[in-house]
Every structure is written in C-alpha cells, then in structure tokens.
Design an enzyme around this catalytic site. Structure first.
Site, PDB file in Angstrom:
ATOM      1  CG  HIS A 121      -1.940  -3.126   6.612  1.00  0.00           C
ATOM      2  ND1 HIS A 121      -1.667  -1.980   6.332  1.00  0.00           N
ATOM      3  CD2 HIS A 121      -2.782  -3.744   6.172  1.00  0.00           C
ATOM      4  CE1 HIS A 121      -2.741  -1.790   5.965  1.00  0.00           C
ATOM      5  NE2 HIS A 121      -3.445  -3.065   5.951  1.00  0.00           N
TER       6      HIS A 121
ATOM      7  CD  GLU B  42      -0.833   0.583   3.813  1.00  0.00           C
ATOM      8  OE1 GLU B  42      -2.496   0.839   3.554  1.00  0.00           O
ATOM      9  OE2 GLU B  42      -1.069   0.486   4.968  1.00  0.00           O
TER      10      GLU B  42
ATOM     11  CD  GLU C  31      -6.766  -0.162   5.675  1.00  0.00           C
ATOM     12  OE1 GLU C  31      -5.876  -0.135   5.234  1.00  0.00           O
ATOM     13  OE2 GLU C  31      -7.805  -0.708   5.224  1.00  0.00           O
TER      14      GLU C  31
ATOM     15  CG  HIS D 170       3.761   3.152   3.723  1.00  0.00           C
ATOM     16  ND1 HIS D 170       3.484   1.337   2.844  1.00  0.00           N
ATOM     17  CD2 HIS D 170       4.474   3.081   4.613  1.00  0.00           C
ATOM     18  CE1 HIS D 170       3.295   1.298   3.872  1.00  0.00           C
ATOM     19  NE2 HIS D 170       3.288   1.744   5.210  1.00  0.00           N
TER      20      HIS D 170
ATOM     21  CG  ASP E   9       2.520  -1.645   6.376  1.00  0.00           C
ATOM     22  OD1 ASP E   9       3.568  -0.861   6.659  1.00  0.00           O
ATOM     23  OD2 ASP E   9       1.634  -1.329   6.406  1.00  0.00           O
TER      24      ASP E   9
ATOM     25  CG  HIS F 149      -0.026   5.421   6.149  1.00  0.00           C
ATOM     26  ND1 HIS F 149       0.342   4.107   6.357  1.00  0.00           N
ATOM     27  CD2 HIS F 149       0.171   5.816   5.184  1.00  0.00           C
ATOM     28  CE1 HIS F 149       0.289   4.135   4.982  1.00  0.00           C
ATOM     29  NE2 HIS F 149       0.785   4.772   4.118  1.00  0.00           N
TER      30      HIS F 149
ATOM     31  CD  GLU G 222       4.130   2.914   8.416  1.00  0.00           C
ATOM     32  OE1 GLU G 222       4.127   1.560   8.908  1.00  0.00           O
ATOM     33  OE2 GLU G 222       4.149   3.637   7.908  1.00  0.00           O
TER      34      GLU G 222
END
Ligand SMILES: [Zn+2]
Length: 233
Positions: free
Chosen positions: A109, A27, A111, A29, A38, A151, A156
């Site tokens: 991750h 996804e 979510e 970033h 992730d 995020h 990260e």
C-alpha cells in the site's frame, strides 16, 4: 509456514528464524477488486518467499494501513501514522524477545504517509523494509507500475486474478482505462482519489489484467524479497 498455524513448541525449535510480515490496507480498489487487495498481494509474496528461504515464517498480515485517499468510499478503514508505528514497534519487540533474527516488512500500500511511517518505524525497530517504490525495485516491475498509474489497474488486478480470481468482479472486463499520474497528482497536493481523477477508485487499465501477468509479477516480487532477505537479513 504461517506463524499463527504453528504451535509454540514448533516455534521454539526454529533455528534463527526470520519473520516475513505482510502489510496492506483496507481501501477501495475500483468497482472490481477487493478492499484487501494490497494485503493479499503482500501475503502472496511472503508465502512464496517463505517456500524459498530457510527458517522463514509468515506473520499474520497487518490488514490496516494509513489510508486517506479512498476514505470517501464505502468500506475504507484507515489507521493513523502513530497507530501504525506503535504496532510495528510492539511486534518487532516481541519477535526480538523470542529470538527471531530479523523482521522483514512487506508492504503493498503505497500512500506516501504509509510508506514514510513504515520506513521510519522499521529503521527504529531494526527491521528490514522492502521498499517496492524505490527505483531499483520498481524498474523490475510492469510498465503500468513504473508509470504510477496503477491503483487497481492492470498491475494489481492481474495479481488478484493470479491468487484470488473469485474476488475479482467480472465487471472488470468492461472498465475503461483511466490514465492518472498518481505521483504527479500527489505532488500537486491532491489528496483523494476523486480529486486525482479516480471517481471509481481506480486508475490504469484493469480490463487488460490477466492471471498470467499476475503470476509473472508475483515471481518478480518474490525474487526481490528473497534477494533482500539473503543479502541483509
Ligand atoms: Zn492497492
């Protein structure tokens, strides 16, 4: 010790092995960090932990997760909750058949649907789930992580600078910080990055990221994982 790099006879000789399974997502970033951020964080944790545990092997990472928030951005590839659950159960069954003592799922991750699916599939499979968003774990991580505005931010991006700096675009230095309370936005029913105020698929302060912070965070993450395995696996 990466399972996929061992021969079958080598695996046969392992005594009561534990499998560490890095799990992530594909996804967006931000404009600066890789889609697989992730997964790379999970791999970094598992490989460090395996070096500190007896008979722990690292499974090939599961690169896909339940990811819908970033679906509008190029490169995002999500799987359904049912697919994720089925993969977890099938892998756990195979490890069980080969005499692995325990499967430990290491996910980065967060979510909510991903976390909920992994929690329940792990319970069903008799696997351990390392739950980093649980308060007792989160409180050991950085301020940005605890605030939930993290995020592809400082947290990260620092981890990426520690392990894969070549995958971080130098443009990161010019990105303005973008404070978004993701848990509050989710609670308010916003289900995609743009609606949450993340029109470039990041929040937090990626320009403040450093490799040094990333190495320190990896140490803490590895401590949390090793402690879980020693206590419960
Ligand atoms: Zn991420």
């Amino acid at each position: 010790m990466r399972l996929a790099e061992l021969t079958s006879p080598q695996v046969e000789k392992l005594v009561d092995p534990i499998a560490l399974w890095p799990v992530g997502a594909v996804e967006p970033h931000g404009p600066h960090a890789p889609l697989g951020t992730d997964t790379l964080i999970s791999v970094g944790m598992c490989e460090r932990a395996a070096g500190r545990l007896d008979s722990a092997v690292v499974l090939p990472p599961l690169p896909f997760g339940v990811t819908r928030y970033g679906a509008a951005f190029a490169g995002a590839i999500g799987i359904s909750e049912a697919t994720l659950r089925a993969v977890v159960l099938d892998v756990a069954t195979a490890l069980d058949r080969h005499g692995f003592r325990r499967l430990v799922i290491v996910n980065n991750h967060f979510e909510p649907e991903q976390v909920a699916t992994l929690r329940s599939a792990a319970a069903e499979a008799g696997a351990l789930y390392l739950d980093l968003v649980r308060r007792r774990n989160a409180q050991r991580l950085t301020d940005e992580f605890r605030r939930g505005s993290c995020h592809a931010g400082r947290y990260e991006t620092s981890l990426m600078l520690a392990d894969a700096p070549q995958l971080v675009d130098p443009e990161v230095a010019s990105l303005p910080s973008n404070e978004v309370d993701m848990p509050a936005a989710m609670a308010a029913g916003r289900t995609d990055f743009v609606a949450m105020g993340m029109d470039r698929a990041y929040c937090g302060a990626p320009a403040e990221a450093t490799a040094e912070e990333g190495r320190a965070t990896f140490e803490t993450l590895t401590d949390i994982l090793v402690e879980l395995v020693k206590a419960q696996a």
